[in-house]
Design a protein around this motif. Sequence first.
Motif, PDB file in Angstrom:
ATOM      1  N   ASN A 220      17.905  36.998  22.867  1.00  0.00           N
ATOM      2  CA  ASN A 220      17.656  35.472  21.769  1.00  0.00           C
ATOM      3  C   ASN A 220      18.962  34.636  22.024  1.00  0.00           C
ATOM      4  O   ASN A 220      18.639  33.467  21.621  1.00  0.00           O
ATOM      5  CB  ASN A 220      17.937  36.231  20.274  1.00  0.00           C
ATOM      6  N   SER A 221      19.956  35.092  22.440  1.00  0.00           N
ATOM      7  CA  SER A 221      21.009  33.928  22.964  1.00  0.00           C
ATOM      8  C   SER A 221      21.083  33.176  24.178  1.00  0.00           C
ATOM      9  O   SER A 221      21.477  32.092  24.143  1.00  0.00           O
ATOM     10  CB  SER A 221      22.319  34.872  22.627  1.00  0.00           C
ATOM     11  N   TYR A 222      20.444  33.881  25.227  1.00  0.00           N
ATOM     12  CA  TYR A 222      20.644  33.272  26.610  1.00  0.00           C
ATOM     13  C   TYR A 222      19.023  33.269  27.028  1.00  0.00           C
ATOM     14  O   TYR A 222      18.739  33.870  27.810  1.00  0.00           O
ATOM     15  CB  TYR A 222      21.407  34.105  27.425  1.00  0.00           C
ATOM     16  N   PRO A 223      18.378  32.017  26.886  1.00  0.00           N
ATOM     17  CA  PRO A 223      16.950  32.000  27.244  1.00  0.00           C
ATOM     18  C   PRO A 223      16.766  32.103  28.816  1.00  0.00           C
ATOM     19  O   PRO A 223      17.842  31.561  29.317  1.00  0.00           O
ATOM     20  CB  PRO A 223      16.452  30.589  26.807  1.00  0.00           C
ATOM     21  N   SER A 224      16.104  33.000  29.177  1.00  0.00           N
ATOM     22  CA  SER A 224      15.557  32.971  30.495  1.00  0.00           C
ATOM     23  C   SER A 224      16.558  33.948  31.427  1.00  0.00           C
ATOM     24  O   SER A 224      16.329  34.287  32.558  1.00  0.00           O
ATOM     25  CB  SER A 224      15.634  31.654  31.341  1.00  0.00           C
ATOM     26  N   LEU A 225      17.685  34.456  30.673  1.00  0.00           N
ATOM     27  CA  LEU A 225      18.677  35.305  31.460  1.00  0.00           C
ATOM     28  C   LEU A 225      18.148  36.691  31.748  1.00  0.00           C
ATOM     29  O   LEU A 225      18.359  37.015  32.982  1.00  0.00           O
ATOM     30  CB  LEU A 225      19.827  35.554  30.693  1.00  0.00           C
ATOM     31  N   ILE A 226      17.408  37.153  30.964  1.00  0.00           N
ATOM     32  CA  ILE A 226      16.865  38.541  31.155  1.00  0.00           C
ATOM     33  C   ILE A 226      15.766  38.418  32.043  1.00  0.00           C
ATOM     34  O   ILE A 226      15.593  39.332  33.191  1.00  0.00           O
ATOM     35  CB  ILE A 226      16.374  39.219  29.801  1.00  0.00           C
TER      36      ILE A 226
END
Length: 319
Positions: A220-226
């Motif tokens: 939720n906090s880091y878009p696209s990271l996962i």
Amino acid sequence: MFDDKSTFNWFPGHMNKSIKEIEEKVSIVDLVIEIVDARAPFSTQNPLLRKILNKRPRLIIMTKFDLSDKEITNQWTEYFKSAGHRTFIVKDKQTDIYNDVLKLINEMTRESQLKQKSRGIENPQLNVLVVGIPNVGKSTVISKLSKGKTLKIGNKPGVTRGMQRIVMTNNITLIDTPGILPARFENETVACNCAATNSIRLDVIPKERMATKLMRYIYNSYPSLIENTYKINKNVLRPINYDDTFTIFEEIAKRNKFTILDEIADVERAIELFVHDVINNNLGRISFEKPIEIKEISKQAIEEDDLDSTVVSDLTVEW
């Protein structure tokens, strides 16, 4: 869904009266230096020490800045400033912090020094209490502030359990304390953040519970990271909930060809991979909490009788 107010009893370590010993020495302390992990500055504080030391000026040193989200760390600096505390950020392990911290100590103890001089003491003596939970980098900071003096710091259990006095200058004495945690966590978020920063053993919290909590926060906090880290194509609409995390872990399992019987995705193995990547900082610079979330994180207070149930950590893997 798991209850966020669950109680977490953690490892049955060496019960002692270290908190009480700190209480007894507060009267002679001129300044408190608290070491916290920049990725989780609230969770890596000891709530018991907040109560005991709240009447002393406090310098909060944030370590592991090179692993944290720079923007969020700056938000924490402002948060602590608004609470009346000074902060200092250790940029990396190689940074020489001695002169900067010495300057801050003198600035923050100026009133105490003037009082001593008014009583005829030409060289005011200062006691600086240094506190920090396990693995926030306290031993590394003290080593830098002691300028290479021999300390009882090592990689064996028990080497930093007792309080020790360390000479920083001819008028500043550091009082080092063991890495102390409350005997239990009543807040799931704090427990998960401490596990993510390697301040408590992973077996304290069920791995699935920790993984789903952290996945929700990071996704939720880091878009696209996962998506970018694990090369998964299926996007789940943010903000995700508890059930959504299993969809993501299933995609990670499929991408890595983690399967069990009949080509069923091995979600448990995907969870193991994710937890390993969090603990080993393989996701890049991230933080696990923001100042805006403090009210939510600190809903449950530590009970007064927890002061008699403290744990000195066996963990000695320092930053």
